[in-house]
Each structure stands twice: as structure tokens, then as C-alpha cells.
Design a protein around this motif. Structure first.
Motif, PDB file in Angstrom:
ATOM      1  N   GLN A  32       0.609  -1.200   0.069  1.00  0.00           N
ATOM      2  CA  GLN A  32      -0.051  -0.217  -0.035  1.00  0.00           C
ATOM      3  C   GLN A  32       0.849   1.305   0.084  1.00  0.00           C
ATOM      4  OE1 GLN A  32      -2.523  -0.521   3.215  1.00  0.00           O
ATOM      5  NE2 GLN A  32      -3.582  -2.199   2.326  1.00  0.00           N
ATOM      6  N   THR A  33       2.119   1.305  -0.497  1.00  0.00           N
ATOM      7  CA  THR A  33       3.063   2.393  -0.451  1.00  0.00           C
ATOM      8  C   THR A  33       2.520   3.336  -1.537  1.00  0.00           C
ATOM      9  OG1 THR A  33       4.878   0.970  -0.344  1.00  0.00           O
ATOM     10  CG2 THR A  33       5.264   3.297  -1.095  1.00  0.00           C
ATOM     11  N   PRO A  34       2.178   4.523  -1.348  1.00  0.00           N
ATOM     12  CA  PRO A  34       1.584   5.462  -2.290  1.00  0.00           C
ATOM     13  C   PRO A  34       2.190   5.463  -3.483  1.00  0.00           C
ATOM     14  CG  PRO A  34       1.648   6.495  -0.167  1.00  0.00           C
ATOM     15  CD  PRO A  34       2.505   5.191  -0.054  1.00  0.00           C
ATOM     16  N   THR A  35       1.533   5.231  -4.547  1.00  0.00           N
ATOM     17  CA  THR A  35       1.955   4.996  -5.963  1.00  0.00           C
ATOM     18  C   THR A  35       2.695   6.468  -6.375  1.00  0.00           C
ATOM     19  OG1 THR A  35      -0.086   5.880  -6.977  1.00  0.00           O
ATOM     20  CG2 THR A  35       0.432   3.442  -6.681  1.00  0.00           C
ATOM     21  N   GLY A  36       2.098   7.481  -6.145  1.00  0.00           N
ATOM     22  CA  GLY A  36       3.191   8.868  -6.364  1.00  0.00           C
ATOM     23  C   GLY A  36       4.603   8.712  -5.761  1.00  0.00           C
ATOM     24  N   TYR A  37       4.790   8.283  -4.652  1.00  0.00           N
ATOM     25  CA  TYR A  37       6.148   8.325  -4.128  1.00  0.00           C
ATOM     26  C   TYR A  37       7.050   7.456  -5.177  1.00  0.00           C
ATOM     27  CZ  TYR A  37       4.285  10.267   0.257  1.00  0.00           C
ATOM     28  OH  TYR A  37       3.544  11.178   1.146  1.00  0.00           O
ATOM     29  N   LEU A  38       6.300   6.509  -5.588  1.00  0.00           N
ATOM     30  CA  LEU A  38       7.284   5.490  -6.182  1.00  0.00           C
ATOM     31  C   LEU A  38       7.592   6.035  -7.645  1.00  0.00           C
ATOM     32  CD1 LEU A  38       5.607   1.899  -5.184  1.00  0.00           C
ATOM     33  CD2 LEU A  38       7.724   2.982  -4.507  1.00  0.00           C
ATOM     34  N   LYS A  39       6.536   6.458  -8.374  1.00  0.00           N
ATOM     35  CA  LYS A  39       6.774   7.161  -9.473  1.00  0.00           C
ATOM     36  C   LYS A  39       7.638   8.348  -9.541  1.00  0.00           C
ATOM     37  CE  LYS A  39       1.999   6.218 -11.295  1.00  0.00           C
ATOM     38  NZ  LYS A  39       0.722   6.904 -11.929  1.00  0.00           N
ATOM     39  N   LEU A  40       7.817   9.004  -8.424  1.00  0.00           N
ATOM     40  CA  LEU A  40       8.485  10.293  -8.165  1.00  0.00           C
ATOM     41  C   LEU A  40      10.101   9.554  -8.083  1.00  0.00           C
ATOM     42  CD1 LEU A  40       9.415  13.187  -7.782  1.00  0.00           C
ATOM     43  CD2 LEU A  40       8.911  12.972  -5.522  1.00  0.00           C
ATOM     44  N   ALA A  41      10.120   8.396  -7.411  1.00  0.00           N
ATOM     45  CA  ALA A  41      11.458   7.773  -7.203  1.00  0.00           C
ATOM     46  C   ALA A  41      11.988   7.417  -8.653  1.00  0.00           C
ATOM     47  CB  ALA A  41      11.327   6.822  -6.148  1.00  0.00           C
ATOM     48  N   ARG A  42      11.299   6.662  -9.086  1.00  0.00           N
ATOM     49  CA  ARG A  42      11.673   6.206 -10.565  1.00  0.00           C
ATOM     50  C   ARG A  42      11.868   7.282 -11.437  1.00  0.00           C
ATOM     51  NH1 ARG A  42       6.654   3.360 -10.179  1.00  0.00           N
ATOM     52  NH2 ARG A  42       6.751   1.317  -9.150  1.00  0.00           N
ATOM     53  N   THR A  43      11.177   8.396 -11.408  1.00  0.00           N
ATOM     54  CA  THR A  43      11.649   9.406 -12.150  1.00  0.00           C
ATOM     55  C   THR A  43      12.800  10.065 -11.897  1.00  0.00           C
ATOM     56  OG1 THR A  43       9.370  10.206 -12.431  1.00  0.00           O
ATOM     57  CG2 THR A  43      10.966  11.852 -13.026  1.00  0.00           C
ATOM     58  N   LEU A  44      13.319   9.918 -10.563  1.00  0.00           N
ATOM     59  CA  LEU A  44      14.611  10.460 -10.155  1.00  0.00           C
ATOM     60  C   LEU A  44      15.661   9.357 -10.406  1.00  0.00           C
ATOM     61  CD1 LEU A  44      13.653  12.301  -6.806  1.00  0.00           C
ATOM     62  CD2 LEU A  44      14.140  13.353  -9.122  1.00  0.00           C
ATOM     63  N   GLY A  45      15.225   8.221 -10.838  1.00  0.00           N
ATOM     64  CA  GLY A  45      16.565   7.194 -11.185  1.00  0.00           C
ATOM     65  C   GLY A  45      16.846   6.360  -9.697  1.00  0.00           C
ATOM     66  N   ALA A  46      15.951   6.425  -8.823  1.00  0.00           N
ATOM     67  CA  ALA A  46      16.367   5.394  -7.856  1.00  0.00           C
ATOM     68  C   ALA A  46      16.116   3.943  -8.099  1.00  0.00           C
ATOM     69  CB  ALA A  46      15.122   5.739  -6.914  1.00  0.00           C
ATOM     70  N   SER A  47      16.935   3.115  -7.624  1.00  0.00           N
ATOM     71  CA  SER A  47      16.998   2.065  -7.944  1.00  0.00           C
ATOM     72  C   SER A  47      15.841   1.270  -7.227  1.00  0.00           C
ATOM     73  CB  SER A  47      18.590   1.148  -7.488  1.00  0.00           C
ATOM     74  OG  SER A  47      18.645   1.344  -6.009  1.00  0.00           O
ATOM     75  N   LYS A  48      15.544  -0.239  -7.479  1.00  0.00           N
ATOM     76  CA  LYS A  48      14.494  -0.752  -6.743  1.00  0.00           C
ATOM     77  C   LYS A  48      14.849  -1.029  -5.039  1.00  0.00           C
ATOM     78  CE  LYS A  48      12.649  -3.572 -10.460  1.00  0.00           C
ATOM     79  NZ  LYS A  48      12.243  -4.805 -10.851  1.00  0.00           N
ATOM     80  N   ARG A  49      16.291  -1.066  -4.923  1.00  0.00           N
ATOM     81  CA  ARG A  49      16.714  -1.348  -3.481  1.00  0.00           C
ATOM     82  C   ARG A  49      16.727  -0.005  -2.915  1.00  0.00           C
ATOM     83  NH1 ARG A  49      22.780  -2.921  -1.533  1.00  0.00           N
ATOM     84  NH2 ARG A  49      22.427  -2.965   0.858  1.00  0.00           N
ATOM     85  N   ALA A  50      16.781   0.953  -3.430  1.00  0.00           N
ATOM     86  CA  ALA A  50      16.638   2.384  -2.813  1.00  0.00           C
ATOM     87  C   ALA A  50      15.150   2.588  -2.527  1.00  0.00           C
ATOM     88  CB  ALA A  50      17.165   3.547  -3.590  1.00  0.00           C
TER      89      ALA A  50
END
Length: 258
Positions: free
Chosen positions: A140-158
Motif C-alpha cells: 500500500q505504498t503511495p504510488t506517487g512516491y514510487l513514480k517520483l522515485a523512478r523519475t529520479l532514477g532510484a534503484s529498486k533497492r533504494a
């Protein structure tokens, strides 16, 4: 101040209710002893209760440690590995159809009558609530946080360590609260099936000897252990996650301000 008085008021109210039931029903002491008799036995048999209570407490704490560790590892595995989730999740659901209490004799056969079988019982009864709560929190992690992290290039581990795990902490804390409540059940059931120490053994032994006051005293000690563990975990969770303040308290504060 009221936070400290509230538990005392509740305890006093329950004690008065207990005594009222004894007066109204006129139950004999060997069926339902009064609180005065039980508290007197509690103090008189304090060394005996402390000895057996320490064994049960050790079983509960070790069961909590192992159950929480296994539950956290399982939840992380389910959340990160899709193929494993498809195979393991049905197994976890099916496992809950088997009463954990029915496994107690089997654990006694495999692990003996020592602490190991009781710790295993506590671990098993804790494992699923912790796994389910933590897994739900990770999903249930907010999808907005995950999308922003992917946009910034965060790895799956991060993403897992810095976003998903912190977001899952409230659900994980709820699982820990449930675990603290049910852990004593696993330990005591294991002691009932076969043991020579522990509060469960003491309760059975006292019941066989018609020492009902001692049985109730052991039950009070067990309840005290369970309640203390619950509120300790709740206190630590509130301290470690101050942003998860009770919404009801917030509402009350807002109303008081007006």
C-alpha cells in the motif's frame, strides 16, 4: 496525569466487578475465589510465580524475536519477488486453515518437552499476523512516491529501503501489537501440552490440586505480561513514528482548541 490514572481506574473497576460477581453468585472459593484471596496468594507465592513467569516470559520474547524476523523476511520476499509471491501466498493462506494448537503435540514430539517446542509454538502463532501486516503495508505504498522515485532514477533497492519500508512501518507496528497479544497463547498452550515449568504448567498443576486461587494468580501474572508487552510495543511505535499520531487525539485537540 489522566493517562497514568486511567489504567488504575480500569483495574479497580474490573476488581470491583469481579468481587460483585462473587457476592451475587455466592460461588464457593474452589470455583471462583475473590480478588482479596487471589491477591493474597499472589504475594504469598510471589517467588514461585516469578520462577515460572520468567520461563514463560523467555519463551514469549524468543517467540516474538523469531516470529517477527521470519515474518519480516517473508513479507519482504513476497513484496519483491513476484514468482515467489504466486507460490508462497497460497501456502501461507492454507497454513492458516490448520489450527496452530493442533500442532502442539507434534512439536512436542519433534522438539521435546523443553523450551524449544514452546518457542516454536509462539513463533508460529506470531508469524502470520506479522507477515500479513507488513506485506499489506509494503503493497500500500503511495504510488506517487514510487513514480517520483523512478523519475529520479532510484534503484529498486533504494525504493524498498527508503520509501516502501518506511511507508509500511505503521502496518508493521500493528502486526507487532497483534503479535504481542497472541504470543502468550502459543507459549502457554505449549506448556499445557507438556512441560515441567512455566505459568501454563503451574496453572494445570494448581487446577489438579484444587488450588484455584493459585491458578487465578498465575493467570493474572500471564495477563500482566501480555498487557505490558502490548503497551511497551505501542509506546515504542509511537515514539519511533511520531507522524502516526492517533487521529482521534488530533480531532480532540482540534475541538478543544475551538
Amino acid at each position: 496525569m489522566m493517562r497514568l490514572l486511567r489504567p488504575l481506574i480500569i483495574a479497580l473497576g474490573l476488581t470491583l466487578l469481579w468481587q460483585s460477581i462473587v457476592w451475587i453468585t455466592g460461588a464457593p472459593k474452589f470455583i471462583l475465589p475473590g480478588p482479596v484471596q487471589v491477591f493474597s496468594t499472589l504475594f504469598e507465592q510471589a517467588p514461585l510465580l516469578a520462577k515460572h513467569g520468567a520461563v514463560t516470559l523467555a519463551e514469549i520474547l524468543l517467540g516474538l524475536v523469531f516470529g517477527v524476523m521470519l515474518g519480516l523476511i517473508s513479507a519482504l520476499s513476497l513484496a519483491t519477488w513476484g514468482p515467489l509471491r504466486r507460490w508462497l501466498m497460497p501456502v501461507l493462506v492454507i497454513s492458516q486453515a490448520i489450527p496452530v494448537f493442533a500442532l502442539a503435540p507434534v512439536l512436542m514430539l519433534w522438539l521435546g518437552y523443553g523450551m524449544a517446542s514452546k518457542i516454536a509454538m509462539a513463533t508460529l502463532i506470531i508469524y502470520f499476523p506479522v507477515t500479513a501486516a507488513c506485506f499489506d503495508g509494503l503493497r500500500q505504498t503511495p504510488t506517487g512516491y514510487l513514480k517520483l522515485a523512478r523519475t529520479l532514477g532510484a534503484s529498486k533497492r533504494a525504493q524498498l529501503l527508503q520509501i516502501r519500508l518506511p511507508a509500511a512501518l505503521p502496518a508493521f507496528a500493528s502486526g507487532l501489537r497483534v503479535a504481542a497479544s497472541v504470543a502468550p497463547i502459543g507459549a502457554v498452550v505449549g506448556e499445557w501440552v507438556g512441560s515441567s515449568t512455566g505459568l501454563g504448567y503451574l496453572m494445570l498443576n494448581a487446577n489438579a490440586r484444587m488450588q484455584v486461587d493459585l491458578m487465578f494468580a498465575a493467570l493474572l501474572v500471564l495477563a500482566l505480561i501480555a498487557v505490558t508487552l502490548y503497551f511497551l510495543i505501542d509506546f515504542l511505535a509511537r515514539r519511533l513514528m511520531p507522524w502516526q499520531a492517533d487521529s482521534l487525539n488530533k480531532a480532540n485537540t482540534s475541538i478543544a482548541g475551538h
